[in-house]
Write an enzyme that holds these catalytic residues in place. Structure first.
Site, PDB file in Angstrom:
ATOM      1  CG  PHE A 100      -2.062  -1.003   1.061  1.00 60.37           C
ATOM      2  CD1 PHE A 100      -3.264  -0.648   0.465  1.00 60.37           C
ATOM      3  CD2 PHE A 100      -1.908  -2.313   1.486  1.00 60.37           C
ATOM      4  CE1 PHE A 100      -4.288  -1.557   0.308  1.00 60.37           C
ATOM      5  CE2 PHE A 100      -2.932  -3.242   1.344  1.00 60.37           C
ATOM      6  CZ  PHE A 100      -4.120  -2.866   0.753  1.00 60.37           C
ATOM      7  CG  HIS A 101      -1.050   4.972   0.562  1.00 59.65           C
ATOM      8  ND1 HIS A 101      -2.172   4.173   0.630  1.00 59.65           N
ATOM      9  CD2 HIS A 101      -1.105   5.795   1.624  1.00 59.65           C
ATOM     10  CE1 HIS A 101      -2.877   4.521   1.693  1.00 59.65           C
ATOM     11  NE2 HIS A 101      -2.243   5.499   2.308  1.00 59.65           N
ATOM     12  N   GLY A 102       2.911   4.669   0.712  1.00 61.55           N
ATOM     13  CA  GLY A 102       3.788   5.099   1.791  1.00 61.55           C
ATOM     14  C   GLY A 102       4.707   4.032   2.348  1.00 61.55           C
TER      15      GLY A 102
END
Length: 165
Positions: A100-102
């Site tokens: 997922f993002h980050g």
């Protein structure tokens, strides 16, 4: 072509918001970043490092996802949303993983050695998680959002937080 459709169908199976394979192929940042990575990795293996990094930087500018050309990525990696994902040079990611993002797959040393994580197959890494150092996450591991992992995790383990639970 079969691999491409398998990859796009994998994305569609994980994202109920996806309306079509065409939408995923052209409008989702993850598939674009992985496509650019496959090209840059090819040049990296040919020791054309400048060209490899140029393509990698172009990809980062277009997608917000930074994948070093030296990283080894298996089949059907899903990078959901993607903004801020960083995958270091000596990272290795198995098949059928979700990031997922980050997320950061980062190093803890500056020596020219294996310094980034090795991720097994079917691993899920939640938003904002930091996986640091030359550690191994076994098959089927799950890492919670904003967790920090700095030690090996056996297959099937779920890790949350900084100390891990």
């Amino acid at each position: 072509m079969k691999k491409l459709f398998s990859f796009l169908r994998t994305y569609k199976s994980y994202d109920p918001a996806a309306k079509s394979l065409l939408e995923i192929a052209f409008l989702y940042p993850g598939p674009k970043a992985i496509f650019f990575h496959r090209v840059s990795h090819l040049f990296y293996k040919m020791n054309l490092f400048f060209l490899a990094r140029f393509i990698s930087e172009l990809s980062r500018w277009l997608t917000g996802i930074e994948i070093h050309p030296g990283a080894k990525i298996g089949a059907r990696l899903v990078i959901d949303h993607g903004m801020g994902v960083v995958i270091g040079e000596t990272s290795e990611i198995g098949d059928d993983c979700i990031v997922f993002h980050g997320v950061t797959l980062g190093g803890t040393k500056f020596d020219p050695i294996k310094r980034h994580p090795t991720i097994g197959n079917h691993v899920l890494i939640g938003a904002g998680a930091k996986i640091l150092g030359p550690i191994k996450l076994g098959d089927g591991c799950r890492v919670g959002a904003n967790s920090v992992v700095m030690k090996d995790l056996p297959a099937g383990m779920t890790w949350t937080g900084v100390g891990g639970k």
